[in-house]
Design a protein around this motif. Structure first.
Motif, short mmCIF file in Angstrom:
data_model
loop_
_atom_site.label_atom_id
_atom_site.label_comp_id
_atom_site.label_asym_id
_atom_site.label_seq_id
_atom_site.Cartn_x
_atom_site.Cartn_y
_atom_site.Cartn_z
N VAL A 77 0.85 -1.18 0.00
CA VAL A 77 0.00 0.00 0.00
C VAL A 77 0.89 1.23 0.00
O VAL A 77 1.73 1.40 0.88
N ARG A 78 0.73 2.10 -1.00
CA ARG A 78 1.57 3.29 -1.14
C ARG A 78 0.68 4.54 -1.14
O ARG A 78 -0.45 4.49 -1.62
N VAL A 79 1.22 5.62 -0.62
CA VAL A 79 0.46 6.87 -0.54
C VAL A 79 1.13 7.95 -1.38
O VAL A 79 2.34 8.19 -1.24
N GLN A 80 0.34 8.56 -2.27
CA GLN A 80 0.80 9.67 -3.10
C GLN A 80 2.17 9.39 -3.72
O GLN A 80 3.10 10.20 -3.64
N SER A 81 2.24 8.22 -4.34
CA SER A 81 3.46 7.79 -5.04
C SER A 81 3.12 7.58 -6.52
O SER A 81 2.03 7.14 -6.87
N GLU A 82 4.11 7.89 -7.37
CA GLU A 82 3.85 7.86 -8.80
C GLU A 82 3.67 6.45 -9.36
O GLU A 82 4.26 5.50 -8.87
#
Length: 200
Positions: A77-82
């Motif tokens: 789960v990644r947040v505000q990543s391209e």
């Protein structure tokens, strides 16, 4: 709502130069944009991102917390990543759930095939997300996309992309739950993402 094909055709019809992802990534070193500029590349066009307001941030923070607890380490789960979508789009969704890789994506950004779920929370930028992001994600075959309307405490779950459009769009009210395709047993009450923000 326009589909991905319409988005691509609209961009092409403007007659402006379409940047590639590689050109977009070189812009900071060339001084074209600032290193910390909040921008995305949408089908070759550099688009500014809206500021993140407290209510928006709170929803993303709480949803990230619940998704991590339910899905990791099976998924990331990644947040505000391209993420990279084709040769002309580098988007930055609020949350992306991706397939893990041993190299941690050292050599490349996650692409559409790696993305299992994308999430955008929108308030003042809701119309832009509907205009640009929904068709973009459909165009590139993102299997599931959640659009959370912060102002109305509601959401839309988009699924089943085909021919540049999502064939399924289900409205979710505050008394319902969000449940990802990759693990339907996970139930996240939509109201829980807003109640804590109001109490803070």
């Amino acid at each position: 709502m326009p589909g991905g094909a319409e988005l691509a055709a609209d961009v092409a019809s403007r007659g402006q130069y379409r940047f590639t992802v590689e050109e977009f990534r070189r812009m900071p070193e060339l001084g074209v944009i600032d290193d910390n500029a909040r921008v995305e590349l949408i089908e070759g066009v550099v688009v500014p991102m809206s500021p993140v307001r407290p209510a928006h941030y709170s929803v993303i923070y709480l949803l990230e917390e619940r998704l991590r607890a339910a899905l990791e380490p099976r998924f990331r789960v990644r947040v505000q990543s391209e993420i990279q979508l084709g040769t002309h789009s580098q988007a930055q969704p609020d949350i992306s759930v991706i397939t893990p890789r041993r190299d941690g994506y050292r050599q490349r950004l996650p692409d559409a095939a790696d993305c299992l779920l994308l999430v955008e929370a929108a308030d003042s930028n809701l119309s832009r997300v509907r205009r640009d992001k929904v068709p973009l994600y459909a165009l590139h075959g993102i299997r599931e996309f959640w659009l959370i309307n912060v102002a109305e405490c509601s959401a839309v779950i988009f699924r089943d992309p085909a021919d540049g459009v999502f064939c399924s769009a289900r409205d979710i009210g505050p008394d319902e739950a969000l449940s990802p395709l990759i693990d339907p047993g996970v139930q996240i009450a939509l109201s829980s993402l807003f109640a804590a923000g109001r109490d803070a």
